[in-house]
Structures are given as C-alpha cells and as structure tokens.
Design a protein around this motif. Structure first.
Motif, mmCIF file in Angstrom:
data_model
loop_
_atom_site.group_PDB
_atom_site.id
_atom_site.type_symbol
_atom_site.label_atom_id
_atom_site.label_comp_id
_atom_site.label_asym_id
_atom_site.label_seq_id
_atom_site.Cartn_x
_atom_site.Cartn_y
_atom_site.Cartn_z
ATOM 1 N N ASP A 156 0.829 -1.214 0.000
ATOM 2 C CA ASP A 156 0.000 0.000 0.000
ATOM 3 C C ASP A 156 0.859 1.259 0.000
ATOM 4 O O ASP A 156 0.526 2.256 -0.653
ATOM 5 C CB ASP A 156 -0.909 0.018 1.231
ATOM 6 C CG ASP A 156 -2.106 -0.915 1.090
ATOM 7 O OD1 ASP A 156 -2.412 -1.303 -0.047
ATOM 8 O OD2 ASP A 156 -2.718 -1.251 2.118
ATOM 9 N N ASP A 157 1.960 1.220 0.746
ATOM 10 C CA ASP A 157 2.855 2.385 0.799
ATOM 11 C C ASP A 157 3.436 2.688 -0.580
ATOM 12 O O ASP A 157 3.546 3.859 -0.985
ATOM 13 C CB ASP A 157 3.982 2.146 1.799
ATOM 14 C CG ASP A 157 3.502 2.167 3.248
ATOM 15 O OD1 ASP A 157 2.389 2.670 3.499
ATOM 16 O OD2 ASP A 157 4.239 1.657 4.120
ATOM 17 N N LEU A 158 3.804 1.629 -1.307
ATOM 18 C CA LEU A 158 4.332 1.817 -2.660
ATOM 19 C C LEU A 158 3.265 2.398 -3.586
ATOM 20 O O LEU A 158 3.544 3.288 -4.400
ATOM 21 C CB LEU A 158 4.839 0.480 -3.215
ATOM 22 C CG LEU A 158 6.099 -0.096 -2.576
ATOM 23 C CD1 LEU A 158 6.373 -1.499 -3.120
ATOM 24 C CD2 LEU A 158 7.303 0.809 -2.833
ATOM 25 N N ILE A 159 2.038 1.889 -3.461
ATOM 26 C CA ILE A 159 0.932 2.377 -4.290
ATOM 27 C C ILE A 159 0.648 3.842 -3.979
ATOM 28 O O ILE A 159 0.454 4.658 -4.882
ATOM 29 C CB ILE A 159 -0.328 1.507 -4.061
ATOM 30 C CG1 ILE A 159 -0.118 0.119 -4.680
ATOM 31 C CG2 ILE A 159 -1.566 2.175 -4.658
ATOM 32 C CD1 ILE A 159 -1.194 -0.885 -4.330
ATOM 33 N N GLU A 160 0.640 4.179 -2.700
ATOM 34 C CA GLU A 160 0.363 5.570 -2.318
ATOM 35 C C GLU A 160 1.457 6.509 -2.815
ATOM 36 O O GLU A 160 1.171 7.607 -3.309
ATOM 37 C CB GLU A 160 0.227 5.672 -0.797
ATOM 38 C CG GLU A 160 -0.167 7.060 -0.324
ATOM 39 C CD GLU A 160 -0.517 7.124 1.145
ATOM 40 O OE1 GLU A 160 -0.797 8.231 1.635
ATOM 41 O OE2 GLU A 160 -0.495 6.075 1.817
ATOM 42 N N ALA A 161 2.717 6.074 -2.712
ATOM 43 C CA ALA A 161 3.822 6.910 -3.184
ATOM 44 C C ALA A 161 3.744 7.111 -4.698
ATOM 45 O O ALA A 161 3.992 8.214 -5.206
ATOM 46 C CB ALA A 161 5.158 6.269 -2.804
ATOM 47 N N GLN A 162 3.387 6.040 -5.411
ATOM 48 C CA GLN A 162 3.256 6.148 -6.865
ATOM 49 C C GLN A 162 2.076 7.032 -7.239
ATOM 50 O O GLN A 162 2.160 7.835 -8.180
ATOM 51 C CB GLN A 162 3.091 4.750 -7.477
ATOM 52 C CG GLN A 162 3.092 4.719 -8.990
ATOM 53 C CD GLN A 162 4.437 5.124 -9.585
ATOM 54 O OE1 GLN A 162 5.453 5.126 -8.916
ATOM 55 N NE2 GLN A 162 4.431 5.480 -10.861
#
Length: 419
Positions: A386-392
């Motif tokens: 989720d953190d990667l998705i939010e950063a992207q």
C-alpha cells in the motif's frame, strides 16, 4: 483587430516566439467544422459479434482510453449499420457532447460514432492536431462550456455552444512547440500510471495468495516460518473476543456546520474515498463515534468500501466502524476486508437502495492465523505494498499538478477573454 476578435499574450512563452506578436482570439466556428455522429435505429438490430464488424465508438469506451486516445471499443456494428452512421478515420478528433461533455479524444482506430460525439474537421490550416487536442481538454475550453451551458441541460452541449467558444490562433510552429512540451509530459504521466496499475495488480495478487480462498482453510502462499502451523482458525466477525462493531447513527442535520465545530462527521462512501476518512462537515450532535485507526465500512449504497479512520469522528448510518480486540492485528483485518469488498455487494439487502446491517457484518466468516505473528507478517507485507501504491499515486498527482500549472501559463486565462 476585426469585430469578434481580440488578442492576448500567454503568461509563459518560448523565447524564440516572443517576437511573433499577440495571439488572435476568435470563435471556434471560424476555425473548425463539427459533424455530429448518428446511430442506426434500432441499434440492437445492427450490433454484431463478428470480428469483421465496424468499430462502434461510444462515450463509454473512454473508460479504456489512455490519456486522450481511444484504441479499443466494446461493441461493433454491421457494415449495413455503418451506412446509417457517421464514419470516422484513425487519427481524427472526436468531441463528446453528452455525459462527460467537452472531452476530446484522438482515434487510434477507425469506425463509426453515434450522436453523442462530434467529429472535428477542416481545422488543419489553423491548428496543429496535437496542440488542438491539448487546448480542447484544457480549463480554457472546459470553463467556457460550463459557462455557455449554464441554465440549460448541463449533461449535454450543442454544436451552437461549441461554436461560440473562443480559441487562440497563432503560428503552427509555436503550437507544435507547446504540443511537444505537453505531450512529453503526458508520456511520463502515462508511464507512471502504468507502473501504478502494475503495483495495484501486484497487490490484488498478494491478497489472493496470502488469504484463504473460498472453501480453503489455508492460503496458497505462506511465509516459511509458518508453513507447519496448520489450518487457520474459523471465526466470525462478530465474535466479541475478536472485534467491536459500531453501527453509525446520523445526527440531526441542524447540527451540521462547516466551521469545524464539534466532531468530524463521516456519513457514507463519499467521506471514505481512497481508503482514508475525509470528512466534509462537522457536527455538534455526537451519536456514534469511531476512533483513529478504526476500520470503516460503507453500509449503504455503494456498499463495501473499506477505509481507515484518520479521525476521532461521529459516524452516520452509512458507516460502520470495526475495531479489533487487543491480541489481534487491526491491519490484518483491514487488509482482509479489502479482499472481501465484492462480497458486500452480493449480500446487500436491495430494496430502495443497497445496504448491509449489523447481522450481515457480524455473521461474516473469517479464517484467522492462530499465531498473532503470522497475522502481523501478512499485515506488514500488504501494508508495504500500500505504501508503494500511495507513493506512486502521489507521484502521478504531482506530475498532473505540474501539467496543470504549465497549461495555465502556456494557454490564455479564460477570464481575460470575453465568453
């Protein structure tokens, strides 16, 4: 300056064109011809599943558009049907006159358009196509459509409204320079969007692998240290030693305010977009409360949206708050409920509108790792995704904001011209 025309200079201009003079402003009708699409009727008699059928391009096909390019359709019509419609060629520009009206797309396929579209033609002497595509989708045009349609049926725009919008006209070379700048930024945004879609697909795959599927008591994938821990334990969401479930209750509308007095109010799906609580109003009458980190579930249409609470808030009857009892992982249950979002639509009560009640929620069966450490390991893995998705997502949002700023500087301010 002739009657009906004026001139303007954009805020930002490439140095080599500063000596080219002002941009002329005139009506759309002075530069471009519109041709409305048409539909063979009844359309059901002309639809075909034949691969050799003619592409039938509808507004609904824009959901699969990449940027402002349409390259595939969901339906085809027969050759006979195409004779009763408006044929369009690959590379042409079409403008929506209904639903998401004003949006303009370049066709990467040939086919036929119905009367929800205009095709733009005979503009080549005045405009570079890629520049025109950027211009027509900019706020400069979109604001004009809304102003001219005010007081009418705002879901549609007529050819008269489009023809009465104003466009800037200047050298093709300068148009091409602007188009190249914006198109290169679009390519970056599209590439980053593809990365986001891959990350989202990866997360969906993880959910399927790390949670047991229907009829199973163990997930397909297990972290090595838990492989020999056996089956997961069957529980229900309403077990009192597992969760606390709070059904929302709406305060009186007279208690609402926009001045942040009282508690934030979470009423339904609109307040928990993007998996985070985002209250729009506050209330001085507190009915039922949620706490920070509670899991929020929309229980009225559309049902099943899962989010995290970022607030100590009042929850209306469109929201249920779920809080894990100490000893279990709140993040684990949050991720598990995300995997079950389609389930709620299937069991919703129907009637006037879809809804789920407390019994529906409490009776939901869940398989739970007996070892709390396994719960946490799964939660950490999915949370990292989720953190990667939010950063992207944030990266794309920043790029889009940058493009919006460029458009505002490279195109005229619509408030500086008469509409």
């Amino acid at each position: 300056m002739s009657k009906g025309q004026n001139s303007i200079v954009p805020q930002l201009r490439f140095p080599e064109f500063e000596s080219y003079g002002d941009w002329n402003i005139d009506k759309f009708s002075s530069f471009i011809k519109l041709y409305r699409g048409s539909s063979p009727r009844p359309i059901s008699q002309f639809l075909t599943k034949d691969e050799n059928g003619v592409n039938w391009i509808k507004i609904g096909d824009t959901k699969n558009a990449v940027g402002f390019e349409i390259s595939k359709v969901e339906e085809k019509i027969t050759t006979e049907g195409s004779k009763k419609s408006r044929k369009v060629k690959k590379g042409e520009l079409i403008l929506a006159n209904s639903m998401s009206y004003g949006a303009t797309y370049e066709l990467k396929i040939e086919g036929c358009i119905y009367d929800g579209w205009f095709v733009l033609r005979e503009y080549e002497d005045s405009f570079d196509k890629q520049f025109l595509l950027q211009l027509l989708n900019s706020d400069f045009l979109q604001i004009q459509y809304k102003r001219l349609a005010a007081g009418g049926i705002v879901q549609n725009i007529s050819s008269e409204i489009v023809y009465n919008t104003l466009l800037p006209k200047f050298s093709i070379k300068e148009q091409q320079k602007i188009a190249a700048c914006l198109s290169s930024l679009d390519e970056v945004i599209n590439a980053e969007t593809e990365k986001l879609e891959l990350l989202q697909d990866h997360k969906k795959g993880l959910l399927q692998q790390l949670f047991p599927q229907e009829g199973e008591t163990q997930p397909k994938y297990r972290f090595p240290e838990f492989i020999n821990d056996g089956d997961w334990e069957k529980r229900t969401l309403g077990d009192e030693d597992f969760t606390i479930i709070i059904m929302g209750s709406s305060p009186k509308s007279s208690s609402y305010n926009e001045n942040k007095k009282g508690l934030p109010l979470l009423q339904g799906n609109a307040d928990i977009k993007n998996r985070k609580s985002k209250p729009r109003i506050y209330t001085t009458e507190v009915t039922k409360k949620c706490e920070i980190d509670d899991i929020l579930l929309s229980v009225r249409a559309p049902v099943g949206t899962v989010a995290k609470s970022l607030h100590n808030a009042c929850i209306g009857r469109g929201i249920s708050a779920i809080r894990v009892v100490k000893g279990n992982s709140q993040e684990f249950l949050y991720q598990w409920l995300i995997s079950f979002e389609p389930y709620w639509v299937n069991i919703s009560q129907g009637g006037t509108f879809d809804s789920v009640n407390s019994s529906d929620i409490k009776s939901l069966k869940i398989f739970l790792p007996k070892n709390p450490k396994e719960q946490q390991k799964i939660a950490d893995c999915l949370s990292a995704a989720d953190d990667l998705i939010e950063a992207q997502s944030q990266k794309i949002e920043d790029l889009q904001f940058h493009k919006k700023g460029l458009l505002q500087q490279l195109f005229p301010n619509v408030n500086e011209v008469a509409v």
